[in-house]
Design a protein around this motif. Structure first.
Motif, PDB file in Angstrom:
ATOM      1  N   UNK A  71      40.294  44.837  42.219  1.00 44.74           N
ATOM      2  CA  UNK A  71      40.775  44.011  43.327  1.00 44.74           C
ATOM      3  C   UNK A  71      40.630  44.751  44.656  1.00 44.74           C
ATOM      4  N   UNK A  72      41.012  46.021  44.686  1.00 43.14           N
ATOM      5  CA  UNK A  72      40.911  46.794  45.930  1.00 43.14           C
ATOM      6  C   UNK A  72      39.464  46.914  46.391  1.00 43.14           C
ATOM      7  N   UNK A  73      38.545  47.117  45.456  1.00 41.75           N
ATOM      8  CA  UNK A  73      37.121  47.166  45.825  1.00 41.75           C
ATOM      9  C   UNK A  73      36.690  45.841  46.439  1.00 41.75           C
ATOM     10  N   UNK A  74      37.078  44.736  45.803  1.00 34.35           N
ATOM     11  CA  UNK A  74      36.725  43.416  46.320  1.00 34.35           C
ATOM     12  C   UNK A  74      37.400  43.132  47.652  1.00 34.35           C
ATOM     13  N   UNK A  75      38.645  43.548  47.790  1.00 37.03           N
ATOM     14  CA  UNK A  75      39.378  43.365  49.042  1.00 37.03           C
ATOM     15  C   UNK A  75      38.695  44.125  50.177  1.00 37.03           C
ATOM     16  N   UNK A  76      38.268  45.338  49.919  1.00 39.94           N
ATOM     17  CA  UNK A  76      37.565  46.114  50.948  1.00 39.94           C
ATOM     18  C   UNK A  76      36.253  45.447  51.341  1.00 39.94           C
ATOM     19  N   UNK A  77      35.553  44.888  50.363  1.00 40.56           N
ATOM     20  CA  UNK A  77      34.322  44.152  50.654  1.00 40.56           C
ATOM     21  C   UNK A  77      34.616  42.956  51.567  1.00 40.56           C
ATOM     22  N   UNK A  78      35.670  42.220  51.249  1.00 35.04           N
ATOM     23  CA  UNK A  78      36.061  41.067  52.068  1.00 35.04           C
ATOM     24  C   UNK A  78      36.424  41.513  53.476  1.00 35.04           C
ATOM     25  N   UNK A  79      37.203  42.566  53.593  1.00 37.35           N
ATOM     26  CA  UNK A  79      37.619  43.057  54.915  1.00 37.35           C
ATOM     27  C   UNK A  79      36.412  43.461  55.762  1.00 37.35           C
TER      28      UNK A  79
ATOM     29  N   UNK B  56      39.918  39.742  40.884  1.00 38.38           N
ATOM     30  CA  UNK B  56      40.220  40.873  40.007  1.00 38.38           C
ATOM     31  C   UNK B  56      39.108  41.097  38.982  1.00 38.38           C
ATOM     32  N   UNK B  57      37.945  40.475  39.220  1.00 35.39           N
ATOM     33  CA  UNK B  57      36.790  40.631  38.340  1.00 35.39           C
ATOM     34  C   UNK B  57      35.675  41.379  39.055  1.00 35.39           C
ATOM     35  N   UNK B  58      34.908  42.132  38.282  1.00 37.16           N
ATOM     36  CA  UNK B  58      33.696  42.718  38.839  1.00 37.16           C
ATOM     37  C   UNK B  58      32.638  41.623  38.935  1.00 37.16           C
ATOM     38  N   UNK B  59      31.592  41.894  39.682  1.00 38.86           N
ATOM     39  CA  UNK B  59      30.489  40.937  39.792  1.00 38.86           C
ATOM     40  C   UNK B  59      29.888  40.677  38.413  1.00 38.86           C
TER      41      UNK B  59
ATOM     42  N   UNK C  17      48.990  40.529  33.305  1.00 38.76           N
ATOM     43  CA  UNK C  17      48.110  41.383  32.519  1.00 38.76           C
ATOM     44  C   UNK C  17      48.845  41.886  31.287  1.00 38.76           C
ATOM     45  N   UNK C  18      48.113  42.098  30.199  1.00 34.52           N
ATOM     46  CA  UNK C  18      48.719  42.440  28.916  1.00 34.52           C
ATOM     47  C   UNK C  18      49.306  43.837  28.860  1.00 34.52           C
ATOM     48  N   UNK C  19      48.709  44.773  29.591  1.00 32.26           N
ATOM     49  CA  UNK C  19      49.189  46.155  29.548  1.00 32.26           C
ATOM     50  C   UNK C  19      49.196  46.742  30.957  1.00 32.26           C
ATOM     51  N   UNK C  20      49.994  47.775  31.158  1.00 37.01           N
ATOM     52  CA  UNK C  20      49.957  48.457  32.462  1.00 37.01           C
ATOM     53  C   UNK C  20      48.574  49.034  32.773  1.00 37.01           C
ATOM     54  N   UNK C  21      47.857  49.467  31.739  1.00 39.82           N
ATOM     55  CA  UNK C  21      46.513  50.005  31.939  1.00 39.82           C
ATOM     56  C   UNK C  21      45.549  48.926  32.429  1.00 39.82           C
ATOM     57  N   UNK C  22      45.653  47.736  31.832  1.00 40.27           N
ATOM     58  CA  UNK C  22      44.798  46.628  32.268  1.00 40.27           C
ATOM     59  C   UNK C  22      45.138  46.224  33.702  1.00 40.27           C
ATOM     60  N   UNK C  23      46.417  46.199  34.038  1.00 41.09           N
ATOM     61  CA  UNK C  23      46.799  45.860  35.405  1.00 41.09           C
ATOM     62  C   UNK C  23      46.271  46.905  36.384  1.00 41.09           C
ATOM     63  N   UNK C  24      46.360  48.171  36.032  1.00 40.93           N
ATOM     64  CA  UNK C  24      45.855  49.242  36.906  1.00 40.93           C
ATOM     65  C   UNK C  24      44.345  49.101  37.100  1.00 40.93           C
ATOM     66  N   UNK C  25      43.625  48.762  36.030  1.00 47.19           N
ATOM     67  CA  UNK C  25      42.173  48.570  36.120  1.00 47.19           C
ATOM     68  C   UNK C  25      41.853  47.388  37.019  1.00 47.19           C
ATOM     69  N   UNK C  26      42.573  46.287  36.851  1.00 49.87           N
ATOM     70  CA  UNK C  26      42.335  45.095  37.661  1.00 49.87           C
ATOM     71  C   UNK C  26      42.689  45.351  39.128  1.00 49.87           C
ATOM     72  N   UNK C  27      43.702  46.157  39.369  1.00 50.97           N
ATOM     73  CA  UNK C  27      44.088  46.494  40.738  1.00 50.97           C
ATOM     74  C   UNK C  27      42.975  47.279  41.428  1.00 50.97           C
TER      75      UNK C  27
END
Length: 94
Positions: free
Chosen positions: A48-56, A78-81, A35-45
């Motif tokens: 990702x956590x929302x998607x991971x919880x959905x998968x679980x 790491x993408x929204x729907x 990711x280009x910036x720490x902010x973008x990585x934090x947003x993608x994380x």
């Protein structure tokens, strides 16, 4: 011998539940995510956590026989729907 068996069961059970941070690290490594910036990585994380919880949650239903298909983490996790729809289907919701 009983203790060994219990330790094996515990180890396998614990391996099934990696922390969000471990899952994130594995995801970035497996799919070469940078990711280009720490902010973008934090947003993608967070996404990702929302998607991971959905998968679980879905996998619990799958394991219980409540649904007929399984889900997993993939390179789109790491993408929204909405982002996925726009990028890969051309669908615009505006």
């Amino acid at each position: 011998m009983k203790i060994f068996v219990l330790l094996c069961i515990a180890a396998f059970g614990m391996a099934e539940f990696l922390s969000d941070d471990e899952e994130w690290s594995n995801f970035k490594s497996k799919f070469n995510k940078v990711y280009n910036t720490p902010e973008e990585e934090a947003r993608r994380f967070e996404i990702f956590k929302d998607n991971l919880n959905h998968v679980r949650e879905h996998q619990k239903k799958y394991d219980a026989g409540e649904v007929t298909y399984s889900l997993g983490i993939n390179d789109f996790s790491d993408l929204t729907t909405e982002e996925f729809k726009i990028r890969y289907t051309g669908l615009r919701t505006d």
